[in-house]
Design a protein around this motif. Sequence first.
Motif, PDB file in Angstrom:
ATOM      1  N   ALA A   1       0.878  -1.104   0.139  1.00  0.00           N
ATOM      2  CA  ALA A   1       0.015   0.095  -0.285  1.00  0.00           C
ATOM      3  C   ALA A   1       1.004   1.217   0.082  1.00  0.00           C
ATOM      4  O   ALA A   1       0.703   2.291  -0.739  1.00  0.00           O
ATOM      5  N   ARG A   2       1.868   1.240   0.998  1.00  0.00           N
ATOM      6  CA  ARG A   2       2.556   2.518   0.921  1.00  0.00           C
ATOM      7  C   ARG A   2       3.615   2.718  -0.555  1.00  0.00           C
ATOM      8  O   ARG A   2       3.572   3.750  -0.927  1.00  0.00           O
ATOM      9  N   THR A   3       4.046   1.576  -0.853  1.00  0.00           N
ATOM     10  CA  THR A   3       4.792   1.848  -2.125  1.00  0.00           C
ATOM     11  C   THR A   3       3.975   2.494  -3.278  1.00  0.00           C
ATOM     12  O   THR A   3       4.488   3.140  -3.951  1.00  0.00           O
ATOM     13  N   ARG A   4       2.919   1.885  -3.289  1.00  0.00           N
ATOM     14  CA  ARG A   4       1.893   2.312  -4.434  1.00  0.00           C
ATOM     15  C   ARG A   4       0.901   3.555  -3.960  1.00  0.00           C
ATOM     16  O   ARG A   4       0.267   3.967  -4.868  1.00  0.00           O
ATOM     17  N   ASN A   5       1.365   4.116  -2.894  1.00  0.00           N
ATOM     18  CA  ASN A   5       0.563   5.202  -2.481  1.00  0.00           C
ATOM     19  C   ASN A   5      -0.881   5.233  -2.488  1.00  0.00           C
ATOM     20  O   ASN A   5      -1.780   6.026  -3.019  1.00  0.00           O
ATOM     21  N   ILE A   6      -1.361   4.080  -2.071  1.00  0.00           N
ATOM     22  CA  ILE A   6      -2.864   3.821  -1.863  1.00  0.00           C
ATOM     23  C   ILE A   6      -3.090   3.741  -0.295  1.00  0.00           C
ATOM     24  O   ILE A   6      -2.567   3.092   0.510  1.00  0.00           O
ATOM     25  N   PRO A   7      -3.866   4.531   0.145  1.00  0.00           N
ATOM     26  CA  PRO A   7      -4.453   4.716   1.620  1.00  0.00           C
ATOM     27  C   PRO A   7      -5.033   3.358   2.035  1.00  0.00           C
ATOM     28  O   PRO A   7      -5.495   2.554   1.399  1.00  0.00           O
ATOM     29  N   ILE A   8      -4.830   2.941   3.271  1.00  0.00           N
ATOM     30  CA  ILE A   8      -5.140   1.742   3.630  1.00  0.00           C
ATOM     31  C   ILE A   8      -6.001   1.750   5.197  1.00  0.00           C
ATOM     32  O   ILE A   8      -5.359   2.385   6.045  1.00  0.00           O
ATOM     33  N   MET A   9      -7.065   1.107   5.225  1.00  0.00           N
ATOM     34  CA  MET A   9      -7.701   1.046   6.578  1.00  0.00           C
ATOM     35  C   MET A   9      -7.830  -0.470   6.845  1.00  0.00           C
ATOM     36  O   MET A   9      -7.940  -1.163   5.974  1.00  0.00           O
ATOM     37  N   VAL A  10      -7.801  -0.678   8.162  1.00  0.00           N
ATOM     38  CA  VAL A  10      -7.540  -1.898   8.512  1.00  0.00           C
ATOM     39  C   VAL A  10      -8.718  -2.209   9.603  1.00  0.00           C
ATOM     40  O   VAL A  10      -9.132  -1.524  10.480  1.00  0.00           O
ATOM     41  N   THR A  11      -9.345  -3.382   9.529  1.00  0.00           N
ATOM     42  CA  THR A  11     -10.017  -3.963  10.670  1.00  0.00           C
ATOM     43  C   THR A  11      -9.636  -5.388  11.180  1.00  0.00           C
ATOM     44  O   THR A  11      -8.932  -5.983  10.489  1.00  0.00           O
ATOM     45  N   TYR A  12     -10.101  -5.827  12.038  1.00  0.00           N
ATOM     46  CA  TYR A  12      -9.541  -6.923  12.655  1.00  0.00           C
ATOM     47  C   TYR A  12     -10.275  -8.444  12.342  1.00  0.00           C
ATOM     48  O   TYR A  12      -9.457  -9.473  12.806  1.00  0.00           O
ATOM     49  N   ALA A  13     -11.346  -8.271  12.463  1.00  0.00           N
ATOM     50  CA  ALA A  13     -12.068  -9.861  11.998  1.00  0.00           C
ATOM     51  C   ALA A  13     -11.887 -10.790  13.361  1.00  0.00           C
ATOM     52  O   ALA A  13     -11.888 -10.588  14.348  1.00  0.00           O
ATOM     53  N   GLY A  14     -11.707 -12.083  12.848  1.00  0.00           N
ATOM     54  CA  GLY A  14     -11.592 -13.092  13.674  1.00  0.00           C
ATOM     55  C   GLY A  14     -10.375 -13.423  14.524  1.00  0.00           C
ATOM     56  O   GLY A  14      -9.441 -12.735  13.972  1.00  0.00           O
ATOM     57  N   GLY A  15     -10.295 -14.271  15.351  1.00  0.00           N
ATOM     58  CA  GLY A  15      -9.087 -14.430  16.090  1.00  0.00           C
ATOM     59  C   GLY A  15      -9.585 -15.385  17.520  1.00  0.00           C
ATOM     60  O   GLY A  15     -10.218 -14.867  18.320  1.00  0.00           O
ATOM     61  N   TYR A  16      -9.254 -16.686  17.639  1.00  0.00           N
ATOM     62  CA  TYR A  16      -9.856 -17.680  18.390  1.00  0.00           C
ATOM     63  C   TYR A  16      -8.676 -18.465  19.128  1.00  0.00           C
ATOM     64  O   TYR A  16      -8.840 -19.727  19.178  1.00  0.00           O
ATOM     65  N   ALA A  17      -7.447 -17.907  19.176  1.00  0.00           N
ATOM     66  CA  ALA A  17      -6.511 -18.675  19.490  1.00  0.00           C
ATOM     67  C   ALA A  17      -6.873 -19.601  20.849  1.00  0.00           C
ATOM     68  O   ALA A  17      -7.452 -19.016  21.724  1.00  0.00           O
ATOM     69  N   GLN A  18      -6.273 -20.633  21.321  1.00  0.00           N
ATOM     70  CA  GLN A  18      -6.375 -21.375  22.464  1.00  0.00           C
ATOM     71  C   GLN A  18      -6.072 -20.616  23.683  1.00  0.00           C
ATOM     72  O   GLN A  18      -6.820 -20.282  24.772  1.00  0.00           O
ATOM     73  N   ASN A  19      -4.968 -19.556  23.511  1.00  0.00           N
ATOM     74  CA  ASN A  19      -4.501 -18.845  24.797  1.00  0.00           C
ATOM     75  C   ASN A  19      -4.944 -17.488  23.758  1.00  0.00           C
ATOM     76  O   ASN A  19      -4.273 -16.959  23.163  1.00  0.00           O
TER      77      ASN A  19
END
Length: 333
Positions: free
Chosen positions: A294-312
């Motif tokens: 994203a940075r190299t191509r100069n494209i804005p990037i937004m992030v979200t977290y979605a799933g995550g179900y680790a044993q710990n």
Amino acid sequence: MLPFKLIYSDAYYLPIGEHVFPGEKYRRVRERLIQTGVAAAEDFLEPQPASDQDILLVHKPEYVQKLKTGTLSPREEMEMEIPFSKELVDGFWLAAGGSILAARQSLKDRVSISIGGGFHHAYPDHGEGFCMIHDVAVAIRRLQRDDQIRTAMTVDCDVHHGNGTAAIFAGTRTASALLPSASVSTVEHPKAAPPGKMRGAHAGDVFTISLHQHNNYPLWKPPSSIDVDLPDRTNDDDYLAWLDNALSSGLRQFEPDLICYIAGADPYKDDQLGGLSLTIEGLKKRDELVFRVARTRNIPIMVTYAGGYAQNVEDTITIHSNTVVAAKEVFAS
Ligand SMILES: [Zn+2]
């Protein structure tokens, strides 16, 4: 101070009781970021809930009405796999507002991360797989409506296929064709091409990429613009090669005004609902790769977290926190 904003509210908390989805993970990620000195209180912005009009840019009026009046059928509630409540509806409206704010912030600061969201299994007319409202799709449609962006690309690295995303942005597609996979990578790949399959076809204003474990929920995977069907127990190196490949291929076909990165923590080797074999270090490299592109191509990037179900659950918190560390390193200057 970070060179970008983190979007967060204590009300991101999902009130779903004892559940495989740790409803309190967002608060714990924030705490970890502050305790470890990665972020400070002033790096966080508090979102407002999305308006009903925003939600209706993606979701069917009948479905929104059922959510607002608490009149889902028992079957619809079962499909969502989280217990319905008025507070839960508020939480999803807020997650959508958080994604809208993160998308807007990314246009200013190149990157922004919502410590929440990524509910990629929600369809226009129903919720499923712990997802009631597709916050990322709502954010894209809202920014398009405001003429802040014309096009967007979703990069979904949750272990589960982005079925809601694919359905919402299906547009008018041509038949899927097998893409060349070995020749387009920009990563030196010392071994033979990993087993796995990349397929794609695209027409529309939003280009959707999904990398996911093939043998996992959802059973029916509507076609994304690019789908990478990964075999069970795919490891760090193979995953990163496929991701690099999919990003290169997608960005040769399509020029997005915004990238929406869905940074699921569940491709992790010890995830309870995943069957891939990525390490914590491999997941951080994954985040770095997406941010560098994203940075190299100069494209804005937004992030979200979605799933995550680790044993710990601590591992899930570490993986999500590392996404902020990766962004800080890549966007440092
Ligand atoms: Zn998932």
